[in-house]
Design an enzyme around this catalytic site. Structure first.
Site, PDB file in Angstrom:
ATOM      1  N   GLY A  16       0.811  -1.259  -0.005  1.00  0.00           N
ATOM      2  CA  GLY A  16      -0.137  -0.007  -0.096  1.00  0.00           C
ATOM      3  C   GLY A  16       0.948   1.397   0.027  1.00  0.00           C
ATOM      4  N   SER A 130      -4.699  -6.375  -2.457  1.00  0.00           N
ATOM      5  CA  SER A 130      -4.182  -7.511  -1.673  1.00  0.00           C
ATOM      6  C   SER A 130      -4.526  -8.811  -2.706  1.00  0.00           C
ATOM      7  CB  SER A 130      -5.101  -7.981  -0.530  1.00  0.00           C
ATOM      8  OG  SER A 130      -5.239  -6.857   0.449  1.00  0.00           O
ATOM      9  N   LEU A 162       4.752  -5.750  -7.812  1.00  0.00           N
ATOM     10  CA  LEU A 162       5.952  -5.268  -7.295  1.00  0.00           C
ATOM     11  C   LEU A 162       6.724  -6.336  -6.551  1.00  0.00           C
ATOM     12  CD1 LEU A 162       6.074  -4.313  -4.150  1.00  0.00           C
ATOM     13  CD2 LEU A 162       4.865  -2.475  -4.894  1.00  0.00           C
ATOM     14  N   ALA A 163       8.147  -6.415  -6.584  1.00  0.00           N
ATOM     15  CA  ALA A 163       8.890  -7.247  -5.953  1.00  0.00           C
ATOM     16  C   ALA A 163       9.560  -6.253  -5.170  1.00  0.00           C
ATOM     17  CB  ALA A 163       9.922  -7.932  -6.559  1.00  0.00           C
ATOM     18  N   ALA A 224       3.255 -18.545  -8.357  1.00  0.00           N
ATOM     19  CA  ALA A 224       3.371 -19.760  -8.154  1.00  0.00           C
ATOM     20  C   ALA A 224       4.602 -20.129  -9.462  1.00  0.00           C
ATOM     21  CB  ALA A 224       2.341 -20.846  -8.647  1.00  0.00           C
ATOM     22  N   PHE A 225       4.391 -19.702 -10.619  1.00  0.00           N
ATOM     23  CA  PHE A 225       5.302 -19.764 -11.648  1.00  0.00           C
ATOM     24  C   PHE A 225       6.806 -19.416 -11.171  1.00  0.00           C
ATOM     25  CE2 PHE A 225       3.647 -20.929 -16.118  1.00  0.00           C
ATOM     26  CZ  PHE A 225       2.435 -21.569 -15.396  1.00  0.00           C
ATOM     27  N   CYS A 275       5.012 -13.688  -0.110  1.00  0.00           N
ATOM     28  CA  CYS A 275       4.136 -14.085  -0.732  1.00  0.00           C
ATOM     29  C   CYS A 275       4.292 -15.460  -1.492  1.00  0.00           C
ATOM     30  CB  CYS A 275       4.206 -13.307  -2.278  1.00  0.00           C
ATOM     31  SG  CYS A 275       3.597 -11.407  -1.484  1.00  0.00           S
TER      32      CYS A 275
END
Ligand code: UDX
Ligand code: UDX
Length: 458
Positions: A16, A130, A162-163, A224-225, A275
């Site tokens: 956020g 989210s 975003l990472a 997941a990938f 995540c």
């Protein structure tokens, strides 16, 4: 000044805060307010000591805060006064009841939806920021539109990709912006409103639309990938160590195939972060819910390999250090789940530190940004733990150094000097393959990389 759009974000966290700072920066005619139930977090956002470390974030906040970006604890006023509401509250893995350890805990999200319903005096667009299980928007629509008072809520899904550590550049130049909506006239209108915001700085062709369930699912699948690639290369790293192959060379050769690509092929002690594990487990839970057990097993194996890789690291340390760590001093360089963040959520370092303490090793933790979080993570864990910011001082007198986070600063230290201050024989376990292993070996270290033959003096 009159603002064209009034935007609220509920949840002033890692997602956020930076996301709203970027919107405020790129859309000076929008007024952006970020609210949170945690007053300390809001106070930190309003101070010079921001609650999260993210390169470039402080500059962005300095340029926007007080101009068109505001942080507040007044959730009620925020909901009342804004027509576009992003929801970015956390959705951790459930720890109780049905689906414990797998399903997403949606209590904060639902509580927030009910707050929006209670305090709204006009129609709103509510945006899921989210990460949520597929079909959450349906539940939200049902809660939000349960009253017949002329106030309408359009729910959109707009997952964040975003990472951490690169959040600001990811937000500035995203690969894509995904907006899921209902295909109804008001759903499409809400979607267009959000498109207009992003189009202030993101090329139109990168703003893609989909149905709302595809959008919700895409976020889970993207994570997941990405995680699957890491588990794939980590699984191969175990084989490389046995077969005298070098995982970096294998990754390079494989990644040069343009169909595969080079990114996310760095073997490591395993992925962490808030995540990956959470989202895969969520996906697994969904698949099981729909009776797709084979699909669930397939994705669950990504998490199993990740745990296996961390335990393997401990077993390699034990094996190398003569099958006992009891009473030995082990220095951990890096506690954050990746470089350039102070975040330690799900960091492999937590597991590794705890396992070392179980083996009765003495643990010295060092990290340039994450020591405060590390202390909290290890609070109450039995055993000898010290926290020292300076990596050189932290390694002094230790039997081994294990690199758990790929901070750049570890690459260029004076390894000759470090070697002399350590207990002998000195060991280096490079859980991120960031060091010049040959040089460290020549200095005298016994070096154990990931997925490469060790370099030892025995
Ligand atoms: C985000 C997303 O929201 C999550 O779904 C995704 O999977 C990971 O990234 P993040 O920003 O990292 O979460 O979480 P966090 O830093 O914990 O921030 C969430 C904030 O929401 C916290 O500051 C918390 O105080 C706040 N919150 C939580 C509320 O304001 N209201 C609530 O009811 C619950
Ligand atoms: C991830 C996704 O990348 C992002 O798109 C999503 O929005 C949130 O989740 P994040 O968890 O912040 O972002 O960081 P990421 O760069 O994906 O790294 C996750 C973990 O994987 C880290 O522990 C990292 O060290 C590890 N990793 C990454 C590897 O072990 N090897 C790699 O090659 C890449």
């Amino acid at each position: 000044m009159t603002f064209q759009k009034r935007i609220l974000c509920i949840g002033a966290g890692y997602v956020g805060g930076p996301t709203m700072a970027m919107i405020a920066h790129k859309c000076p005619d929008c007024r952006v307010t970020v609210v949170d139930i945690n007053p300390e977090r809001i106070a930190a956002w309003n101070s010079d000591d921001l609650p999260i470390y993210e390169p470039g974030l402080d500059k962005l906040i300095a340029a926007t805060r007080g101009r068109n970006l505001f942080f507040s604890t007044d959730i009620e006023a925020g909901i009342r006064d804004n027509e576009i509401i992003f929801v970015s509250v956390n959705t951790p893995t459930k720890t109780f009841g049905l689906g414990a350890g797998m399903a997403a805990d949606l209590q904060y999200w639902e509580k927030t939806a009910r707050q929006i319903l209670e305090f709204s005096e006009s129609s709103k667009i509510v945006i899921e920021k989210s990460t949520l299980p597929v079909k959450t928007a349906l539940a939200m629509e049902r809660i939000l539109n349960c009253r017949e008072n002329g106030i309408r809520f359009d729910v959109l899904s707009n997952p964040e990709f975003l990472a951490e550590g690169t959040a600001i550049s990811d937000l500035e130049s995203p690969d894509r912006i995904l907006i899921g909506s209902r295909e109804t006239p008001s759903g499409l209108k809400a979607r267009e409103t959000l498109v207009e915001i992003y189009a202030e700085w993101v090329p139109r062709e990168k703003i893609i639309a989909s149905n709302i369930w595809s959008s919700e699912l895409s976020k889970l699948v993207a994570n997941a990938f990405l995680a699957q690639r890491i588990s794939s290369i980590n699984a191969i790293s175990a084989l490389c160590e046995k077969a005298e192959a070098d995982v970096t060379e294998v990754a390079r050769a494989v990644g040069m195939d343009t169909r595969i690509g080079p990114r996310f092929l760095n073997a490591s002690i395993g992925f962490g972060g808030s995540c990956f594990a959470k989202d895969i487990l969520n996906l697994v839970y969904l698949c099981r819910h729909y009776g797709l057990d084979e699909v669930a097993d397939y994705w669950e194996s990504v998490v199993h390999i990740n745990r296996y890789q961390q335990e393997r690291f401990i077993r390699n340390m034990l094996g190398a250090m003569f099958n006992t760590l009891a009473g030995k001093k082990i220095c951990l360089w890096g506690f954050a789940f990746k470089a350039n963040t102070g975040d330690t959520r799900e960091s492999p370092a937590i597991f590794i530190a705890r396992r070392l303490l179980e083996e009765r090793a003495e643990v010295v933790v060092s990290d340039p940004k994450a020591l405060k979080n590390a202390r909290a993570d290890l609070a109450g864990t039995e055993g000898s733990i010290a926290f020292i910011g300076d990596p050189v001082r932290a390694a002094k007198g230790c039997h081994a150094v294990a690199i758990l986070t790929e901070w750049d600063l570890y690459r260029n230290l004076d390894f000759g000097k470090i070697f002399k201050t350590m207990a002998q024989p000195a060991f280096l376990f490079d859980g991120r393959n960031v060091l010049d292993h040959r040089r460290c070996f020549d200095i005298g270290f016994n070096v154990y990389p990931i997925g490469k033959p060790p370099l030892t003096h025995f």
